[in-house]
Design a protein around this motif. Structure first.
Motif, PDB file in Angstrom:
ATOM      1  N   ARG A 190       0.850  -1.190   0.000  1.00 38.43           N
ATOM      2  CA  ARG A 190       0.000   0.000   0.000  1.00 38.43           C
ATOM      3  C   ARG A 190       0.892   1.248   0.000  1.00 38.43           C
ATOM      4  N   THR A 191       0.258   2.404   0.062  1.00 31.92           N
ATOM      5  CA  THR A 191       0.986   3.670   0.019  1.00 31.92           C
ATOM      6  C   THR A 191       0.777   4.436   1.311  1.00 31.92           C
ATOM      7  N   LEU A 192       1.858   4.972   1.861  1.00 30.15           N
ATOM      8  CA  LEU A 192       1.748   5.741   3.097  1.00 30.15           C
ATOM      9  C   LEU A 192       0.837   6.947   2.890  1.00 30.15           C
ATOM     10  N   ALA A 193      -0.141   7.093   3.769  1.00 31.23           N
ATOM     11  CA  ALA A 193      -1.042   8.247   3.708  1.00 31.23           C
ATOM     12  C   ALA A 193      -0.562   9.382   4.591  1.00 31.23           C
ATOM     13  N   ALA A 194       0.414   9.127   5.449  1.00 31.04           N
ATOM     14  CA  ALA A 194       0.966  10.142   6.347  1.00 31.04           C
ATOM     15  C   ALA A 194       2.466   9.921   6.432  1.00 31.04           C
ATOM     16  N   PRO A 195       3.236  10.971   6.708  1.00 26.21           N
ATOM     17  CA  PRO A 195       4.680  10.793   6.834  1.00 26.21           C
ATOM     18  C   PRO A 195       5.020   9.810   7.958  1.00 26.21           C
ATOM     19  N   LEU A 196       6.117   9.106   7.787  1.00 33.71           N
ATOM     20  CA  LEU A 196       6.615   8.205   8.827  1.00 33.71           C
ATOM     21  C   LEU A 196       7.608   8.989   9.679  1.00 33.71           C
ATOM     22  N   THR A 197       7.265   9.169  10.934  1.00 33.93           N
ATOM     23  CA  THR A 197       8.077   9.950  11.867  1.00 33.93           C
ATOM     24  C   THR A 197       8.587   9.032  12.966  1.00 33.93           C
ATOM     25  N   ALA A 198       9.848   9.170  13.329  1.00 36.44           N
ATOM     26  CA  ALA A 198      10.442   8.297  14.338  1.00 36.44           C
ATOM     27  C   ALA A 198       9.763   8.491  15.685  1.00 36.44           C
ATOM     28  N   LEU A 199       9.342   7.388  16.289  1.00 33.91           N
ATOM     29  CA  LEU A 199       8.741   7.427  17.617  1.00 33.91           C
ATOM     30  C   LEU A 199       9.771   7.250  18.722  1.00 33.91           C
ATOM     31  N   THR A 200      11.023   6.977  18.348  1.00 35.13           N
ATOM     32  CA  THR A 200      12.087   6.769  19.332  1.00 35.13           C
ATOM     33  C   THR A 200      13.424   7.046  18.667  1.00 35.13           C
ATOM     34  N   HIS A 311      11.871  13.101  10.616  1.00 35.06           N
ATOM     35  CA  HIS A 311      11.058  12.727   9.449  1.00 35.06           C
ATOM     36  C   HIS A 311      11.800  11.627   8.700  1.00 35.06           C
ATOM     37  N   LEU A 312      11.211  10.436   8.653  1.00 38.49           N
ATOM     38  CA  LEU A 312      11.867   9.295   8.031  1.00 38.49           C
ATOM     39  C   LEU A 312      11.465   9.128   6.573  1.00 38.49           C
ATOM     40  N   LEU A 313      10.173   9.132   6.286  1.00 38.26           N
ATOM     41  CA  LEU A 313       9.680   8.948   4.922  1.00 38.26           C
ATOM     42  C   LEU A 313       8.461   9.840   4.709  1.00 38.26           C
ATOM     43  N   PRO A 314       8.279  10.370   3.505  1.00 40.14           N
ATOM     44  CA  PRO A 314       7.109  11.212   3.244  1.00 40.14           C
ATOM     45  C   PRO A 314       5.876  10.372   2.923  1.00 40.14           C
ATOM     46  N   ALA A 315       4.728  10.990   2.979  1.00 41.04           N
ATOM     47  CA  ALA A 315       3.507  10.343   2.509  1.00 41.04           C
ATOM     48  C   ALA A 315       3.645  10.071   1.019  1.00 41.04           C
ATOM     49  N   GLY A 316       2.997   9.010   0.571  1.00 35.92           N
ATOM     50  CA  GLY A 316       3.060   8.642  -0.838  1.00 35.92           C
ATOM     51  C   GLY A 316       4.089   7.582  -1.156  1.00 35.92           C
ATOM     52  N   VAL A 317       4.908   7.221  -0.175  1.00 37.14           N
ATOM     53  CA  VAL A 317       5.920   6.179  -0.404  1.00 37.14           C
ATOM     54  C   VAL A 317       5.249   4.809  -0.392  1.00 37.14           C
ATOM     55  N   LEU A 318       5.655   3.951  -1.314  1.00 39.65           N
ATOM     56  CA  LEU A 318       5.151   2.590  -1.352  1.00 39.65           C
ATOM     57  C   LEU A 318       5.695   1.811  -0.159  1.00 39.65           C
ATOM     58  N   ALA A 322      11.236  -3.304   3.309  1.00 33.67           N
ATOM     59  CA  ALA A 322      12.189  -2.470   4.043  1.00 33.67           C
ATOM     60  C   ALA A 322      11.480  -1.374   4.835  1.00 33.67           C
ATOM     61  N   VAL A 323      10.414  -0.802   4.255  1.00 29.07           N
ATOM     62  CA  VAL A 323       9.641   0.220   4.978  1.00 29.07           C
ATOM     63  C   VAL A 323       8.984  -0.385   6.207  1.00 29.07           C
ATOM     64  N   LEU A 324       8.478  -1.599   6.089  1.00 24.51           N
ATOM     65  CA  LEU A 324       7.900  -2.273   7.254  1.00 24.51           C
ATOM     66  C   LEU A 324       8.946  -2.461   8.351  1.00 24.51           C
ATOM     67  N   GLY A 325      10.155  -2.840   7.951  1.00 26.36           N
ATOM     68  CA  GLY A 325      11.208  -3.007   8.939  1.00 26.36           C
ATOM     69  C   GLY A 325      11.549  -1.712   9.638  1.00 26.36           C
ATOM     70  N   LEU A 326      11.647  -0.622   8.880  1.00 31.15           N
ATOM     71  CA  LEU A 326      11.949   0.675   9.483  1.00 31.15           C
ATOM     72  C   LEU A 326      10.830   1.110  10.414  1.00 31.15           C
ATOM     73  N   ALA A 327       9.576   0.893   9.987  1.00 28.75           N
ATOM     74  CA  ALA A 327       8.452   1.284  10.832  1.00 28.75           C
ATOM     75  C   ALA A 327       8.460   0.510  12.139  1.00 28.75           C
ATOM     76  N   ALA A 328       8.729  -0.787  12.057  1.00 23.59           N
ATOM     77  CA  ALA A 328       8.768  -1.592  13.274  1.00 23.59           C
ATOM     78  C   ALA A 328       9.896  -1.136  14.194  1.00 23.59           C
ATOM     79  N   ALA A 329      11.081  -0.902  13.617  1.00 14.68           N
ATOM     80  CA  ALA A 329      12.211  -0.452  14.425  1.00 14.68           C
ATOM     81  C   ALA A 329      11.923   0.891  15.076  1.00 14.68           C
TER      82      ALA A 329
END
Length: 572
Positions: A190-200, A311-318, A322-329
């Motif tokens: 899917r495509t990110l609807a919001a930017p991915l921001t580091a929670l830690t 700010h890790l990734l912008p909205a609209g990124v597939l 690897a994105v799942l791994g970054l989000a989990a980390a």
């Protein structure tokens, strides 16, 4: 690729004599169309020949009469259109489609304007669409072409230029549907609807980058483990996932594993292969190093990759693995994403079999097994294809019952006796956005709006023509619905010349290979007729051949297939 797969100097595909068939098939097979010579035949779905011109064929005339197609009259028009093409083989105007009935391609109008809808100096003629679109006529929306078919009155609508058709399809919806929240396991593709921001912070504490010893200060360092400790005993030291409880005194060392938390007081990590442990007379051990361990050696400091709030990734990124791994980390359990477009495929045709060998005039359905995986490779939710009989009421009921964002039909888009797509769209009150595209193969494809945010893409029934329709109309529409950005333009030199259609764009299967002069090139493949899949099955991409053709070495736009590992690998 093996020798014999590329056009030789004569423009024909050559294979060394005595060699077995390569992975792309017997290149001398009579069923294969040459890359040069007469332009490819027209779409058999319509029963009409290609505008490039074919010799009069009594059998084709008879077949056209059976299918209620005015073959002879069309050939008369085609011959005049071909004669109007300049000597260099390129079509006049923008090559966007057929001229209106009663006017030859490239001929002048009584008012002096070119038949293409442009004045002799290249400007858009008054009364025509400024961007080269065919005018649909008074009283109709700009892209609403009058339905074609035996019951339609007046001449058939002009085919839409290939690039225009792709633009219309991409703009058919204003954007994707509202975002949803999905668990990480459901967000892939899917495509990110919001930017991915580091929670830690990453890492969230100082960690060891290597197996070895955490050391404090300059060496040598004392190890408190007895020299005669059994080898099978649980190794002392700090393991990943275990937080140290005591600070490390200056001049001491403690074994540490990769990823383990660095204890307070430690200044560096000494790799296991760089240290030497010697026994002491008091029963202790001492760690020696051939070189000093500078502060910070092999320690990943807290926040080295990112700080909380970065700010890790912008909205609209597939969302890739690897994105799942970054989000989990980064601490995410779920993501805000755009939903996958939902598609439904209707395979039309009484002549199609779903198993076994072709027999008694019936053939295997090639599109049903192909379209579902192709759509899923585009990140689309695709249900199992439904096979429908050649019956207008059956098609109507299926379209009324469907709740898919996009319905894809195969076959039935021309004007034969069992081609029910156009009449059914009229019955539904659908708005036809594209009705015929100036592309080969796939000329009789169409795009219609069934309801707000619900569309139908009508693919021709021939397999490669259907692939052309999928890349031309379905992919841009589905990309917008999925909030995917268009693939970066990819241009690659041709390995050999390709003859073009006088007026229409051609999509030709190509495979990548290395060339001493041009580097990576796109080699045109044989078996590229509308009903053939042998070429596309061996292809990496489709080359976009402009009207008039292209010479060897010409850099052309390439539409990569969704599974291609080529230069961009974004797919068509």
């Amino acid at each position: 690729m093996t020798d014999g797969q590329i056009n030789g100097p004569s423009g024909e595909l050559n294979k060394p004599s005595g060699e077995p068939d390569g992975p792309f098939g017997n290149l001398d097979a009579p069923s294969a169309e040459p890359m040069s010579g007469a332009p490819e035949s027209g779409e058999p779905e319509s029963g009409a020949p290609d505008e490039a011109g074919l010799p009069d064929d009594p059998f084709a005339d008879a077949l056209a009469l059976v299918n209620h197609v005015h073959h002879v009259n069309h050939m008369h028009y085609v011959n005049h259109a071909r004669d109007a093409v300049p000597a260099d083989g390129r079509a006049t105007g923008d090559g966007g489609g057929q001229p209106p009935a009663g006017r030859m391609a490239g001929s002048a109008r009584p008012d002096g304007r070119a038949a293409s809808g442009r004045t002799p100096d290249g400007r858009a003629a008054s009364g025509g669409a400024p961007d080269g679109h065919a005018s649909p006529g008074p009283g109709l929306p700009r892209h609403f072409a009058a339905p074609q078919g035996p019951t339609a009155s007046g001449p058939p609508s002009a085919a839409v230029p290939w690039r225009t058709a792709r633009h219309i399809a991409g703009q058919a919806v204003p954007g994707p549907p509202p975002p949803v929240t999905a668990a990480l396991g459901e967000a892939l593709g899917r495509t990110l609807a919001a930017p991915l921001t580091a929670l830690t912070d990453l890492p969230s504490f100082d960690t060891s980058a290597m197996d070895g010893w955490a050391v404090a200060g300059p060496g040598p360092w004392r190890l408190d483990q007895p020299a005669d400790a059994p080898a099978a005993a649980e190794p002392p030291g700090i393991l990943a996932g275990h937080a140290p409880t005591e600070a490390l005194p200056d001049g001491h060392a403690i074994p540490i594993a990769t990823g383990a938390r660095i204890p307070a007081g430690a200044t560096a990590v000494l790799r296991s292969e760089r240290g030497e442990v010697r026994a002491l007379s008091d029963g202790g051990r001492r760690l020696y190093a051939p070189r000093p361990a500078p502060p910070g050696q092999d320690i990943r400091p807290r926040g080295q990759e990112c700080r909380r709030g970065d700010h890790l990734l912008p909205a609209g990124v597939l969302v890739t693995p690897a994105v799942l791994g970054l989000a989990a980390a980064s601490g995410y359990d779920e993501l805000s994403v755009h939903p996958r477009p939902r598609t439904e495929v209707f395979v039309l045709g009484d002549e199609l079999l779903d198993h076994g060998l072709p027999q008694e005039g019936r053939i295997r359905d090639a599109l049903g097994p192909m379209l579902g995986p192709w759509l899923r490779a585009l990140g689309v939710e695709a249900s199992a294809p439904r096979r429908l009989a050649d019956d207008a009421d059956t098609l109507y009921a299926a379209l009324v019952d469907s709740t898919a964002d996009v319905v894809i039909t195969t076959g039935g888009t021309a004007s034969g006796p069992v081609d029910h797509v156009h009449p059914t769209l009229r019955r539904l009150g659908a708005e036809v956005l594209v009705d015929g595209v100036a592309v080969r193969p796939g000329h009789p494809m169409l795009l219609a709006r069934l309801a707000p945010r619900r569309h139908l893409v009508g693919l021709p029934g021939n397999p490669l023509a259907a692939v052309s329709g999928l890349c031309t109309l379905a992919e841009p529409l589905l990309r917008t619905l999925a909030a995917r950005s268009p693939a970066a333009p990819c241009r690659t030199p041709l390995a050999s010349a390709v003859r073009g259609h006088p007026q229409d764009t051609r999509l030709v299967p190509v495979a990548y290979r290395e060339d001493e002069r041009h580097g990576l090139v796109a080699a045109p493949l044989r078996f590229h007729g509308p009903a053939m899949l042998r070429g596309i099955a061996a292809a990496d991409a489709l080359a976009v051949i402009p009207p008039g053709g292209a010479e060897a070495g010409a850099e052309l736009e390439i539409l990569e297939l969704p599974w291609s590992a080529g230069p961009s690998a974004d797919g068509c």
